[in-house]
Design an enzyme around this catalytic site. Structure first.
Site, PDB file in Angstrom:
ATOM      1  N   TYR A 154       0.580  -1.258   0.410  1.00  0.00           N
ATOM      2  CA  TYR A 154       0.180   0.159  -0.041  1.00  0.00           C
ATOM      3  C   TYR A 154       0.747   1.233   0.194  1.00  0.00           C
ATOM      4  O   TYR A 154       0.485   2.354  -0.497  1.00  0.00           O
ATOM      5  CB  TYR A 154      -0.575   0.165   0.993  1.00  0.00           C
ATOM      6  CG  TYR A 154      -2.212   0.911   0.840  1.00  0.00           C
ATOM      7  CD1 TYR A 154      -2.836   0.878  -0.416  1.00  0.00           C
ATOM      8  CD2 TYR A 154      -2.890   1.190   2.150  1.00  0.00           C
ATOM      9  CE1 TYR A 154      -3.937   0.928  -0.630  1.00  0.00           C
ATOM     10  CE2 TYR A 154      -3.862   1.894   1.783  1.00  0.00           C
ATOM     11  CZ  TYR A 154      -4.702   1.600   0.725  1.00  0.00           C
ATOM     12  OH  TYR A 154      -6.300   2.321   0.366  1.00  0.00           O
ATOM     13  N   LYS A 161      -3.688   8.177   3.015  1.00  0.00           N
ATOM     14  CA  LYS A 161      -5.126   7.171   3.655  1.00  0.00           C
ATOM     15  C   LYS A 161      -4.754   8.215   5.200  1.00  0.00           C
ATOM     16  O   LYS A 161      -5.539   8.308   5.652  1.00  0.00           O
ATOM     17  CB  LYS A 161      -6.069   6.172   4.140  1.00  0.00           C
ATOM     18  CG  LYS A 161      -5.966   5.490   2.661  1.00  0.00           C
ATOM     19  CD  LYS A 161      -7.274   6.410   2.263  1.00  0.00           C
ATOM     20  CE  LYS A 161      -7.916   5.767   1.026  1.00  0.00           C
ATOM     21  NZ  LYS A 161      -9.190   5.907   0.585  1.00  0.00           N
TER      22      LYS A 161
END
Length: 256
Positions: A154, A161
């Site tokens: 990620y 995020k």
């Protein structure tokens, strides 16, 4: 019996396929009585085709959340269809390939900045673009993926995020005085375009998630996430703001 969103007017971003979380939210919101406007990035004709598959075909307005000119006119363009906004769904995220799948230490700033602009700052930019139409009691809901840990593959999207989570808290602080709530829904991994890169090896990551989640998890079913978003867009959580509500089968709280 009335719907949960009877009389509500919503702006929904992020519809790109029928698998999109945003599409599931748009469908459920209409079923619960909301009138919606969809935004489209790059391919408005594609979003218009998807709009026709919803229970009631909503208007579609073009929006690139990184384009200041489009943001500046968004309220006027949405206002042509809605006389106010009671809720906004932010379901927008993107990172260049260099920022994912092991690129954390090597991604150049221009790629990283693009990821942060689209996936983090856009929550604030979208909210403020809608601000002239936002009514007291309105709810801003963003789609998140748990940023409390480092997930395989990620990389910079995880950082984006984490920034999104901070942005939501500051929006909640600064807009609370106007009666506007801001919350995030942290979804489990779903088979959407936006989910690429989470976990590196998608199938094994999904299987591990489903095994570790106390309630189980189906990566093909966006409805639990959509229901959580709709609940936050409704009037049923009037004192909840600055929160990250997990719709992930409970995986986030299991160690290992």
């Amino acid at each position: 019996m009335g719907g949960l969103l009877d009389g509500k007017r919503l702006v929904v971003t992020g519809v790109i396929t029928e698998r999109s979380i945003a599409y599931a939210v748009a469908r459920l919101a209409q079923e619960q009585g909301a009138k919606i406007v969809l935004t489209a990035y790059g391919r408005p004709s594609l979003v218009a085709r998807l709009a026709r598959r919803l229970p009631e075909e909503p208007p579609v307005v073009e929006l690139d959340v990184t384009d200041e000119a489009q943001l500046a006119t968004l309220a006027d363009r949405v206002g042509a269809h809605l006389d106010g906004i009671d809720g906004v769904l932010h379901s927008v995220a993107n990172a260049p390939a260099a920022c994912l799948d092991g690129g954390f230490l090597t991604a150049p700033w221009h790629e990283v900045s693009a990821a942060l602009h689209t996936s983090t700052y856009s929550l604030v930019a979208l909210t403020m673009a809608c601000r002239p139409l936002l009514r007291p009691g309105a709810s801003v809901v963003g789609v998140d993926f748990d940023a409390s840990r480092a997930w395989p593959g990620y990389d910079w999207m995880g950082v984006a995020k984490a920034g999104l989570e901070a942005c939501s808290r500051y929006l909640a602080r600064d807009l609370g005085g106007q009666g506007i709530r801001a919350n995030l829904v942290a979804a489990g991994p779903l088979r959407t375009l936006a989910a690429r890169g989470i976990g590196g090896d998608g199938p094994s990551f999904e299987k591990s998630w489903a095994t570790r989640a106390p309630l189980g998890w189906d990566p093909e079913d966006a409805s639990p996430v959509a229901r959580t978003c709709v609940a936050l867009l409704s009037d049923w959580l009037p004192a909840t703001t600055g929160e990250i509500v997990h719709a992930d089968g409970g995986r986030h709280m299991i160690g290992g």
